[in-house]
Design an enzyme around this catalytic site. Structure first.
Site, PDB file in Angstrom:
ATOM      1  N   LYS A   1      18.598  23.354  67.165  1.00 20.95           N
ATOM      2  CA  LYS A   1      18.066  22.291  66.387  1.00 20.95           C
ATOM      3  C   LYS A   1      18.575  20.919  66.916  1.00 20.95           C
ATOM      4  O   LYS A   1      19.523  20.521  67.228  1.00 20.95           O
ATOM      5  CB  LYS A   1      18.409  22.391  64.871  1.00 20.95           C
TER       6      LYS A   1
ATOM      7  N   ARG B   1      13.889  24.258  68.249  1.00 17.17           N
ATOM      8  CA  ARG B   1      12.838  24.284  66.987  1.00 17.17           C
ATOM      9  C   ARG B   1      12.358  22.989  66.765  1.00 17.17           C
ATOM     10  O   ARG B   1      12.503  21.957  67.449  1.00 17.17           O
ATOM     11  CB  ARG B   1      13.707  24.761  65.724  1.00 17.17           C
TER      12      ARG B   1
ATOM     13  N   ARG C   1       5.858  28.905  59.742  1.00 12.27           N
ATOM     14  CA  ARG C   1       6.069  27.515  59.783  1.00 12.27           C
ATOM     15  C   ARG C   1       5.682  26.864  60.917  1.00 12.27           C
ATOM     16  O   ARG C   1       5.740  27.263  62.075  1.00 12.27           O
ATOM     17  CB  ARG C   1       7.752  27.765  60.351  1.00 12.27           C
TER      18      ARG C   1
ATOM     19  N   CYS D   1      16.741  24.754  48.843  1.00 12.84           N
ATOM     20  CA  CYS D   1      15.994  25.599  49.545  1.00 12.84           C
ATOM     21  C   CYS D   1      14.947  26.609  49.058  1.00 12.84           C
ATOM     22  O   CYS D   1      14.951  26.601  47.782  1.00 12.84           O
ATOM     23  CB  CYS D   1      17.154  26.585  50.386  1.00 12.84           C
TER      24      CYS D   1
ATOM     25  N   CYS E   1      20.397  26.465  54.005  1.00 12.78           N
ATOM     26  CA  CYS E   1      18.891  25.751  54.651  1.00 12.78           C
ATOM     27  C   CYS E   1      18.643  24.273  53.896  1.00 12.78           C
ATOM     28  O   CYS E   1      17.938  23.429  54.329  1.00 12.78           O
ATOM     29  CB  CYS E   1      18.024  26.674  54.316  1.00 12.78           C
TER      30      CYS E   1
ATOM     31  N   LYS F   1      19.357  30.133  67.415  1.00  9.63           N
ATOM     32  CA  LYS F   1      18.523  29.081  67.160  1.00  9.63           C
ATOM     33  C   LYS F   1      19.114  27.876  67.454  1.00  9.63           C
ATOM     34  O   LYS F   1      20.523  27.701  67.559  1.00  9.63           O
ATOM     35  CB  LYS F   1      18.112  28.776  65.554  1.00  9.63           C
TER      36      LYS F   1
ATOM     37  N   CYS G   1      12.716  34.357  50.179  1.00  3.34           N
ATOM     38  CA  CYS G   1      13.497  34.598  51.145  1.00  3.34           C
ATOM     39  C   CYS G   1      14.417  35.866  51.101  1.00  3.34           C
ATOM     40  O   CYS G   1      14.898  35.959  50.060  1.00  3.34           O
ATOM     41  CB  CYS G   1      14.497  33.504  51.061  1.00  3.34           C
TER      42      CYS G   1
ATOM     43  N   CYS H   1      21.754  30.910  49.238  1.00  6.47           N
ATOM     44  CA  CYS H   1      22.969  31.853  49.982  1.00  6.47           C
ATOM     45  C   CYS H   1      23.538  30.860  50.743  1.00  6.47           C
ATOM     46  O   CYS H   1      23.342  29.684  50.967  1.00  6.47           O
ATOM     47  CB  CYS H   1      22.243  32.789  50.727  1.00  6.47           C
TER      48      CYS H   1
END
Ligand code: SRM
Ligand code: SF4
Length: 558
Positions: A216, A149, A80, A434, A483, A214, A440, A479
């Site tokens: 953001k 990120r 990414r 996503c 995302c 994470k 994934c 899931c």
């Protein structure tokens, strides 16, 4: 505030030890990447390589075949990139596409966070790929992992005269919060090696433990909420007076990830804690990350995001600690109005007279598909140097800084490749899925491979009920991690198992309200049956100007 969390080193999660003993995200990652015996890396390698912008994955479609042949799974890496605000030049677009053709699966993926992912990079091609990025002036540092990120920013330049000024904050914040380690250059670019007795470079923000999870940051420029500003750890909402940009309302503690069956995990919208002038924005972001570094849960990764820190310690406590460290108090938040989230299609100009156009990219996959040949069209436009490119948070590509004289040529190239205005319905243009299968590892159900078929059936229902001219925000994820931001959609499908989804309804069109569970589990026939009934009653009972999301919220959950 007395808080027992993180006090007992024995209770810290295993990932914490991997971070602190990594010597600035190095550990033995270089040796592992040079090992030709396996396409995989160790558990520590899996965690650390995320901070370098990569995940080890396998082709889930091929698992059974590989197992039958007694072969290890078909491992490869996803990379990414870090592209603050999604902006790249024509030369970078060409270089990225060529590199993707040579080293990955040939299909670049525009993500919901305004960047580009490669899938299918085998171990031996990782270093050449990273070196190509470097030549292009790009990198993937901190695109994943327990750090700040890629910083995203509202993509529509026509939205405010100060759009360009606000847009620059994304890159500035990204740089300001970048880890200080030289590990990236050392491992991927053959940079100078840190002496073996050195613990890693000093890093005032991340220290040796990095963040608990994470982190953001999104910047929105009202009235356009294309970045879904309230679902990020920090949401900055640009405030201006006339032509003058003044600063940001600051939202903290948004986040969407959840786990089926674990009520301690949930999607949450951020709390707006006040206004900061623009010259204080960078320091404010840095200190919010630092307070989260010190107070976030490092024992249970499922409770480690900032949203849970706020719910454990209270927003007031967090804000108080933040103001103490900043040395100033937040001013009251300014009034803000958001109206929509979808990208602008067709030609439009900014306040300087330069032109822009958004090209719809189905689920963010840059490929030639059934006469709608995005990959070839964008490559030709880039090769002819007709504009620059901007990835949007809706997984599309905006053609940017176009001169008047180049518009006709771009139109001709797009038309020749089957890309014309009105090709898709509004619902389709605003739909998001996503990645999910096949790459994934967390996917429970299909998403990007299912969305086109699902949306076509929703469109049929819209036609049946005379609703085809309306955009109904529809999002699917494989899931509950969220995302594709399904929890803030008007129709949200969250994967539960093969062909089965939680059906969530009642989000608003602007992204300021979470939707709710309407059906805990349903297959396509059940979902479409419910939508058919609801569209029917919506047409009869809606109030003037009411959107489907507002109607569902009022009548189902009101
Ligand atoms: Fe995500 C994990 C893909 C945006 C919440 N996400 C993943 C991984 C890396 C799976 C994994 O951990 O092994 C997925 C890789 C799939 C693949 O094959 O490429 C993945 N996430 C994506 C992307 C590519 C979806 C897309 O189709 O565009 C988006 C890349 C963003 C980027 O460029 O940085 C992406 N992920 C999001 C968003 C939306 C956003 O940020 O605006 C969210 C919800 C917001 C949030 O963070 O709360 C999101 N991803 C997650 C989570 C749940 C986090 C949590 O707090 O629980 C995970 C799982 C995790 O971290 O444990 C996850
Ligand atoms: Fe994978 Fe789940 Fe994220 Fe979809 S929502 S990309 S299935 S982690």
């Amino acid at each position: 505030m007395s808080d027992e969390i993180n006090k007992d080193p024995k209770k810290l999660s295993a990932v914490e030890g991997m971070k602190t003993s990594s010597r600035g995200l190095r550990a033995d990652l270089a040796e592992q990447m040079a090992d030709p015996v396996t396409g995989n890396v160790t558990e520590t390698g899996k965690q650390l390589i995320k901070f370098h912008g990569s995940y080890v994955q396998d082709d889930r479609d091929r698992r059974a075949e590989r197992e039958e042949k007694k072969l290890e799974w078909a491992y490869s890496f996803m990379i990414r990139l870090r592209i603050p605000a999604g902006d790249i030049t024509a030369d970078q677009w060409i270089g990225l596409q060529e590199c993707c053709d040579q080293n990955a699966n040939g299909t670049m993926k525009i993500t919901t966070r305004q960047t580009i992912q490669y899938h299918g990079v085998v171990k031996a091609r990782m270093k050449p790929t990273m070196k190509d990025f470097d030549v292009l002036g790009l990198d993937s540092i901190a695109a994943c992992g327990d750090v700040n990120r890629n910083v995203i920013s509202g993509s529509n330049p026509a939205i405010a005269p100060f759009h360009a000024e606000v847009h620059e904050y994304a890159a500035a914040i990204s740089e300001h919060l970048l880890p200080k380690t030289g590990a990236f250059k050392e491992i991927w670019l053959d940079g100078e090696k840190l002496a073996a007795d050195q613990p890693g470079e000093p890093d005032p923000l991340y220290q040796d433990r990095y963040l608990p999870r994470k982190f953001k940051i999104a910047v929105a420029i009202p009235p356009h909420n294309d970045v879904d500003v309230f679902v990020h750890d920090i949401g900055l909402i640009a405030i201006g007076e006339g032509d003058k940009f003044e600063g940001f309302n600051v939202s903290i503690g948004g986040g969407l990830g959840a786990t089926h069956g674990n009520p301690k995990t949930y999607p949450r919208l951020g709390n707006v804690i006040g206004f900061v002038p623009k010259d204080k924005a960078l320091e404010t972001c840095w200190q919010i990350a630092a307070v989260q570094r010190d107070y976030g849960n490092r024992e249970d990764r499922a409770q480690a995001r900032l949203k849970y820190t706020l719910d454990r310690l209270s927003v007031d406590f967090f804000k108080g600690e933040l103001e103490k460290r900043l040395g100033f108090s937040f001013a009251p938040a300014r009034p803000v109005l958001f109206t929509h989230r979808g990208d602008p299609y067709g030609w439009f100009s900014d306040h300087t007279g330069q032109w822009y156009n958004t090209v719809f990219v189905d689920c963010g996959r840059v490929k030639d598909d059934d006469g709608y040949n995005i990959k070839s069209a964008l490559m030709e436009i880039a090769q002819k140097q007709l504009c620059a490119f901007r990835c949007t948070a809706n997984q599309n590509v905006m053609l940017t800084y176009v001169e008047e004289k180049n518009k006709a040529e771009i139109d001709e190239i797009l038309a020749r490749h089957g890309i014309t205005q009105g090709h898709y319905t509004k619902t389709k243009e605003e739909a998001i899925a996503c990645v999910a299968l096949p790459t994934c590892p967390l996917a429970l159900a299909e998403a990007q491979r299912y969305l086109p078929a699902f949306v076509a059936k929703v469109e049929d229902l819209q036609r049946k009920h005379g609703l085809i001219e309306e955009a109904i925000t529809t999002r699917i994820t494989g899931c509950p991690n969220g995302c594709g931001r399904p929890y803030v959609a008007e129709i949200g499908l969250v994967g539960k198992g093969p062909g089965r989804y939680v059906l969530r309804l009642g989000g608003d069109y602007q992204g300021e309200r979470l939707n709710r569970v309407y059906k805990e589990e349903a297959d396509e026939t059940e979902i479409l049956g419910e939508l058919d009934k609801l569209f029917g009653s919506f047409v009869k009972e809606r109030t003037s100007g009411e959107t489907f999301g507002d109607y569902a919220n009022r009548t189902l959950f009101g």
